[in-house]
Design an enzyme around this catalytic site. Structure first.
Site, mmCIF file in Angstrom:
data_model
loop_
_atom_site.group_PDB
_atom_site.id
_atom_site.type_symbol
_atom_site.label_atom_id
_atom_site.label_comp_id
_atom_site.label_asym_id
_atom_site.label_seq_id
_atom_site.Cartn_x
_atom_site.Cartn_y
_atom_site.Cartn_z
ATOM 1 N N THR A 131 0.642 -3.509 8.528
ATOM 2 C CA THR A 131 -0.622 -3.015 7.986
ATOM 3 C C THR A 131 -1.747 -3.240 8.996
ATOM 4 O O THR A 131 -1.834 -4.301 9.607
ATOM 5 C CB THR A 131 -0.913 -3.631 6.587
ATOM 6 O OG1 THR A 131 -2.187 -3.176 6.149
ATOM 7 C CG2 THR A 131 -0.866 -5.141 6.588
ATOM 8 N N ASP A 177 6.112 4.777 -1.667
ATOM 9 C CA ASP A 177 7.431 5.384 -1.510
ATOM 10 C C ASP A 177 8.540 4.741 -2.339
ATOM 11 O O ASP A 177 9.687 5.146 -2.250
ATOM 12 C CB ASP A 177 7.821 5.379 -0.016
ATOM 13 C CG ASP A 177 7.748 3.968 0.593
ATOM 14 O OD1 ASP A 177 7.964 2.967 -0.137
ATOM 15 O OD2 ASP A 177 7.471 3.869 1.811
ATOM 16 N N CYS A 186 3.694 16.239 -19.751
ATOM 17 C CA CYS A 186 3.553 15.008 -20.532
ATOM 18 C C CYS A 186 4.445 15.096 -21.769
ATOM 19 O O CYS A 186 4.424 16.091 -22.487
ATOM 20 C CB CYS A 186 2.095 14.823 -20.952
ATOM 21 S SG CYS A 186 1.900 13.429 -22.063
ATOM 22 N N HIS A 224 -1.661 1.332 -4.188
ATOM 23 C CA HIS A 224 -1.979 2.748 -3.999
ATOM 24 C C HIS A 224 -1.092 3.640 -4.868
ATOM 25 O O HIS A 224 -1.000 4.838 -4.642
ATOM 26 C CB HIS A 224 -1.864 3.141 -2.519
ATOM 27 C CG HIS A 224 -2.938 2.506 -1.660
ATOM 28 N ND1 HIS A 224 -2.918 2.523 -0.286
ATOM 29 C CD2 HIS A 224 -4.068 1.845 -1.997
ATOM 30 C CE1 HIS A 224 -3.997 1.879 0.180
ATOM 31 N NE2 HIS A 224 -4.693 1.458 -0.834
ATOM 32 N N ASN A 284 1.523 -3.419 16.950
ATOM 33 C CA ASN A 284 0.235 -2.983 17.526
ATOM 34 C C ASN A 284 -0.901 -3.897 17.089
ATOM 35 O O ASN A 284 -0.775 -4.638 16.106
ATOM 36 C CB ASN A 284 -0.080 -1.554 17.076
ATOM 37 C CG ASN A 284 1.039 -0.598 17.428
ATOM 38 O OD1 ASN A 284 1.493 -0.572 18.559
ATOM 39 N ND2 ASN A 284 1.515 0.146 16.450
ATOM 40 N N CYS A 301 1.767 14.963 -25.055
ATOM 41 C CA CYS A 301 0.805 16.025 -25.391
ATOM 42 C C CYS A 301 1.053 17.305 -24.608
ATOM 43 O O CYS A 301 0.271 18.245 -24.703
ATOM 44 C CB CYS A 301 -0.634 15.510 -25.209
ATOM 45 S SG CYS A 301 -1.083 15.275 -23.482
ATOM 46 N N GLN A 316 0.845 -1.192 0.000
ATOM 47 C CA GLN A 316 0.000 0.000 0.000
ATOM 48 C C GLN A 316 0.880 1.241 0.000
ATOM 49 O O GLN A 316 0.386 2.354 -0.091
ATOM 50 C CB GLN A 316 -0.891 0.007 1.252
ATOM 51 C CG GLN A 316 -1.866 -1.157 1.295
ATOM 52 C CD GLN A 316 -2.414 -1.372 2.698
ATOM 53 O OE1 GLN A 316 -3.088 -0.498 3.240
ATOM 54 N NE2 GLN A 316 -2.130 -2.512 3.287
#
Ligand code: NAD
Ligand code: ZN
Length: 272
Positions: A212, A110, A173, A125, A239, A176, A107
């Protein structure tokens, strides 16, 4: 079971695997200095998700009061510039080299899994160093440090920090000449490459859920999907998280500590 026993159990599972997959979240990069969003001290304590987390919210904030976001952008650029793959990324690369891990579904945006050397990385992501043209389908990958250096120079030499100046700072771009944007998934936008991610989850023999929380969907389905398809599930997270209840081994340590220990244990099992 003690943590050492959980590591041993996870290592025994992995030592017999040939097609493991990993589902990684922001926790994997925490020890590279990139804060997670939801943890204490995380990004959402400092900025309002509604103002920067959605494309509409971000555009509205940039139009209304762009200077409010300047310190946040500068900090983000510094953080991403300093970040390097940490021992967790390296351990995942080692597991691929050992013929155990095939696919990393991440996810994170980086680029650190690719920089660590994993070759099959599904970035659900997106990637903040890939830019996508808003008019045609062109997209291009940029080198992380070079791009950050260029953007920082542009910010420093720009007259101000207005929406039009920010758009001007984006690469154009090649086809274009239109405006581009970082190819990352914001809240409310479609996730990327999801069939490939679910394919890996269904086919893997072991699923590692690392760093995650299991609250961001559809990525959070992946370990459950793997479990349902008969894979072992190993969870690494200091956690509480959504995947503990389906885990066959649960290592409640930071990824940068747990993953190298796990790889060492796998190596010693394989060496006999
Ligand atoms: P998340 O829901 O995956 O939560 C992060 C998890 O990491 C938590 O469960 C936390 O307990 C765990 N964690 C914290 N430190 C850890 C460590 N050292 N080792 C292992 N686990 C640790 O992610 P989020 O922070 O809510 O972010 C939501 C989304 O935002 C992500 O899915 C991602 O797309 C994006 N994001 C990306 C990055 C990045 O690219 N590095 C960083 C933050 C957020
Ligand atoms: Zn274009």
């Amino acid at each position: 079971m003690t943590i050492d026993q959980e590591i041993q159990k996870a290592a025994e599972i992995l030592a017999g695997a040939k097609n493991a997959a990993a589902s990684c979240g922001a926790g994997v990069s925490a020890e590279s200095g990139i804060a997670t969003f939801r943890d204490p001290g995380g990004v959402w304590e400092r900025v309002n998700p509604a103002e920067v987390g959605t494309a509409d919210g971000l555009m509205a904030t940039l139009q209304r009061s762009p200077e409010k976001l300047l310190p946040f952008f500068r900090e983000l650029l510094d953080t991403f510039e300093r970040a390097e793959p940490n021992p967790a990324h390296v351990a995942l690369r080692d597991l691929e080299h050992m013929g155990i891990l095939k696919t990393v579904v991440t996810q994170n945006i980086d680029n650190l899994h690719l920089e660590a050397g994993n070759t099959d990385v599904v970035e659900v992501h997106g990637n903040s160093f890939r830019f996508r043209c808003l008019s045609c389908s062109w997209s291009q990958d940029f080198s992380r440090k070079e791009l950050i250096r260029e953007v920082k120079e542009k910010i420093d030499s720009a007259e101000g920090f207005t929406l039009s100046e920010i758009i001007e700072m984006m690469p154009k771009c090649e086809h274009c000449q239109s405006v581009t944007r970082p190819d990352v998934v914001m809240f409310g936008e479609a996730v990327q490459d999801i069939p490939r991610a679910f394919d890996a989850a269904r086919k893997c023999d072991v699923m590692l859920a690392v760093g995650t929380s299991g609250v961001v969907y559809p990525a959070a389905y992946l370990p459950f999907q793997a479990k349902e398809a008969g894979a072992w599930v190993i969870v690494v997270n200091p956690n509480e998280n959504a995947f503990q209840r389906v885990s066959d081994a649960y290592i409640p340590l930071k990824a940068g500590e747990a993953m190298p220990k796990l790889v060492e244990s796998v190596k010693s099992i394989i060496a006999g």
